[in-house]
Design an enzyme around this catalytic site. Structure first.
Site, PDB file in Angstrom:
ATOM      1  N   TYR A 176      94.869  15.706  44.614  1.00  0.00           N
ATOM      2  CA  TYR A 176      93.851  14.727  45.039  1.00  0.00           C
ATOM      3  C   TYR A 176      93.989  14.352  46.510  1.00  0.00           C
ATOM      4  CZ  TYR A 176      94.059  13.777  39.961  1.00  0.00           C
ATOM      5  OH  TYR A 176      94.085  13.864  38.592  1.00  0.00           O
ATOM      6  N   ARG A 183      99.939  14.654  42.485  1.00  0.00           N
ATOM      7  CA  ARG A 183      98.803  13.934  43.079  1.00  0.00           C
ATOM      8  C   ARG A 183      98.518  14.309  44.529  1.00  0.00           C
ATOM      9  NH1 ARG A 183      98.338   9.234  43.764  1.00  0.00           N
ATOM     10  NH2 ARG A 183      96.163   9.058  43.195  1.00  0.00           N
ATOM     11  N   PRO A 243      92.012  -0.163  31.412  1.00  0.00           N
ATOM     12  CA  PRO A 243      92.730   0.139  32.656  1.00  0.00           C
ATOM     13  C   PRO A 243      93.967   1.004  32.401  1.00  0.00           C
ATOM     14  CG  PRO A 243      93.220  -2.098  31.959  1.00  0.00           C
ATOM     15  CD  PRO A 243      92.265  -1.535  30.947  1.00  0.00           C
ATOM     16  N   GLY A 244      94.191   1.967  33.265  1.00  0.00           N
ATOM     17  CA  GLY A 244      95.399   2.785  33.177  1.00  0.00           C
ATOM     18  C   GLY A 244      96.208   2.637  34.456  1.00  0.00           C
ATOM     19  N   CYS A 274     107.580  27.324  45.581  1.00  0.00           N
ATOM     20  CA  CYS A 274     107.073  28.412  46.418  1.00  0.00           C
ATOM     21  C   CYS A 274     105.560  28.352  46.560  1.00  0.00           C
ATOM     22  CB  CYS A 274     107.490  29.743  45.815  1.00  0.00           C
ATOM     23  SG  CYS A 274     109.231  29.777  45.458  1.00  0.00           S
TER      24      CYS A 274
HETATM   25  C1  PLP Z   1      91.030   7.853  32.734  1.00  0.00           C
HETATM   26  C2  PLP Z   1      90.228   6.902  31.947  1.00  0.00           C
HETATM   27  C3  PLP Z   1      90.491   5.529  32.023  1.00  0.00           C
HETATM   28  C4  PLP Z   1      91.536   4.941  32.923  1.00  0.00           C
HETATM   29  O1  PLP Z   1      91.254   5.045  34.275  1.00  0.00           O
HETATM   30  P1  PLP Z   1      92.224   4.334  35.328  1.00  0.00           P
HETATM   31  O2  PLP Z   1      91.669   4.700  36.635  1.00  0.00           O
HETATM   32  O3  PLP Z   1      93.587   4.883  35.125  1.00  0.00           O
HETATM   33  O4  PLP Z   1      92.150   2.872  35.070  1.00  0.00           O
HETATM   34  C5  PLP Z   1      89.760   4.691  31.202  1.00  0.00           C
HETATM   35  N1  PLP Z   1      88.796   5.169  30.367  1.00  0.00           N
HETATM   36  C6  PLP Z   1      88.531   6.475  30.270  1.00  0.00           C
HETATM   37  C7  PLP Z   1      87.475   6.937  29.335  1.00  0.00           C
HETATM   38  C8  PLP Z   1      89.226   7.389  31.059  1.00  0.00           C
HETATM   39  O5  PLP Z   1      88.941   8.686  30.979  1.00  0.00           O
END
Ligand code: PLP
Length: 421
Positions: free
Chosen positions: A318, A314, A276-277, A346
């Site tokens: 997105y 973002r 998770p990120g 700009c």
């Molecule tokens: C970007 C990525 C993540 C993390 O995704 P999140 O949406 O930020 O949790 C995990 N694994 C891989 C391989 C990624 O490219």
């Protein structure tokens, strides 16, 4: 839950008034809460506590050394997607055996760096990459643990730019080809097959796509074992979404996700890894900015901020929504005004929100973009020669600048003039 709350009418980060930091650091800046980062990491760790597991923070979401150190101290592993991220993780004190190397285009130099420094496993994304990795490992006299990233062809039902698990996406190998690829991997010297990797996208707001993907991984695990491979580890990727507005439906919680993992692959006796990120860093950070002008246009009001698309891309990239709140708590019942919230760059794309209802604001007021901790500072640039946005971290009643704002001279002196000029 995060730790950015109004207290006595002013926004606090944990126990520190945000305005106090703004006065000291200047605006714009990113502000992270240690308590929120740690809380989110622990939620995942607990959600998988039914079995052996490692939560590898996907550090591309926010990769400041202070953030990495905070999470590493909790026992987190790291998911890296470049040689630079590998070096960052090691510099933050993360041991190689807690670092997973993901990414669709790893170069020879990058894998050499990782094999020299030590790596938990490399997630291989194609056959040519697998052959290159084998050659590098053999030339260095090491054996590298690998998984193959499979593309399960499921629809993650998220924004097209962050969906990665459909067959049209560039990621992984088609799951239908997996048995052939694993057979080749097992035959290549220098590689040790240990598991399977999957990651279907980012900002997932439903569990169903995970359920579909993980069921396919479970089936593949059984097939590969029958083929004679030792599958002992499953890397199930990241991608769990966060609420970007207070009003919309809440995405699934890490506990629910952990249960789904247990239900779908829990009986296979594998060590579970997740990456998770966003869910760890997203709501652990805000972007603080100041109103430069309020400009009345034809039929609309522009709120011109000192933060811009180069600081937070973002919305432009997105179509992302960020709640934007005043740092001084609005008086209850105050009549809201519709603003187009924009930065000074700009480009018309430098628009954070259109017709956003907010309490009346004036030049000099501070605002905070919520949920900006992930894919915020890491995607910032110096477009328009706007200095790279600084980062600040709070812990209880302390705050510290964890990345300084560069001076104009520092920016200019990064360029070099050819001899002939
Ligand atoms: C970007 C990525 C993540 C993390 O995704 P999140 O949406 O930020 O949790 C995990 N694994 C891989 C391989 C990624 O490219």
């Amino acid at each position: 839950m995060d730790h950015f709350l109004y207290r006595d009418g002013v926004l606090h980060a944990e126990d520190v008034p945000v305005a106090e930091i703004a006065a000291s650091v200047g605006t714009p800046f990113y502000l992270y809460s240690t308590a929120t980062l740690v809380r989110h990491y622990r939620l995942f760790d607990e959600a998988l506590s039914w079995g052996p597991h490692l939560v590898c923070y996907a550090m591309k979401a926010a990769s400041n050394q202070a953030i990495l150190k905070t999470l590493a101290a909790e026992g987190a592993g790291m998911d890296v997607v470049s040689g630079g991220e590998y070096a960052r993780a090691r510099a933050a004190g993360v041991p190689g055996d807690r670092i997973v190397f993901s990414g669709v285009g790893k170069t020879e130099d990058e894998v050499r760096l990782a094999l020299e420094g030590g790596i938990r496993q490399v997630n291989v994304e194609s056959e040519p990459e697998m052959r290159m990795l084998s050659e590098v490992a053999v030339s260095m006299g090491v054996e590298v643990p690998i998984t193959v990233r499979v593309n399960p062809d499921v629809d993650a039902q998220t924004h097209a730019k962050i969906a990665t698990g459909k067959s049209e996406n560039k990621f992984g190998i088609p799951i239908a080809k997996a048995r052939a690829v694993y057979a080749e991997a097992a035959a290549l010297p220098g590689l040790r097959v240990i598991g399977i990797d999957v990651h279907i996208g980012s900002q997932l707001t439903q569990l169903a796509p995970y359920g579909q993907a993980y069921a396919k991984v479970a089936e593949l695990t059984r097939q590969l074992r029958a083929d004679g491979h030792e599958i002992t580890r499953l890397d199930l990727g990241g991608g769990l979404g966060i609420p970007y507005t207070r009003s919309n439906e809440a995405p699934p919680l890490p506990t629910e996700y952990g249960q789904l993992v247990q239900e779908t692959v829990g009986d296979l006796g594998c060590e579970i890894e997740i990456e998770p990120g966003r869910l760890i860093a997203g709501n652990a950070g805000i972007l603080v900015s100041r109103v430069i002008y309020v400009k009345e246009g034809e039929g609309r009001n522009f709120l011109i901020l000192d933060g811009a698309m180069n600081d937070l891309i973002r919305p432009a990239m997105y179509e992302a929504h960020h709640d934007i709140v005043p740092v001084i708590e609005p008086v209850p019942g105050v009549e809201q005004v519709a603003y187009d919230v924009v930065g000074p760059v700009c480009e018309s794309g430098d628009t954070f929100a259109k017709g956003r209802l907010m309490p009346p604001l004036a030049a000099g007021d501070l605002v905070a973009f919520r949920s900006a901790g992930a894919y915020g500072a890491v995607m910032a640039s110096e477009y328009n020669t706007r200095p790279l946005v600084p980062e600040v971290m709070v812990k209880d009643d302390q705050f510290s600048v964890i990345r300084e704002r560069p001076t104009f001279d520092e920016i200019i002196n990064r360029d070099t003039i050819p001899e002939w000029l």
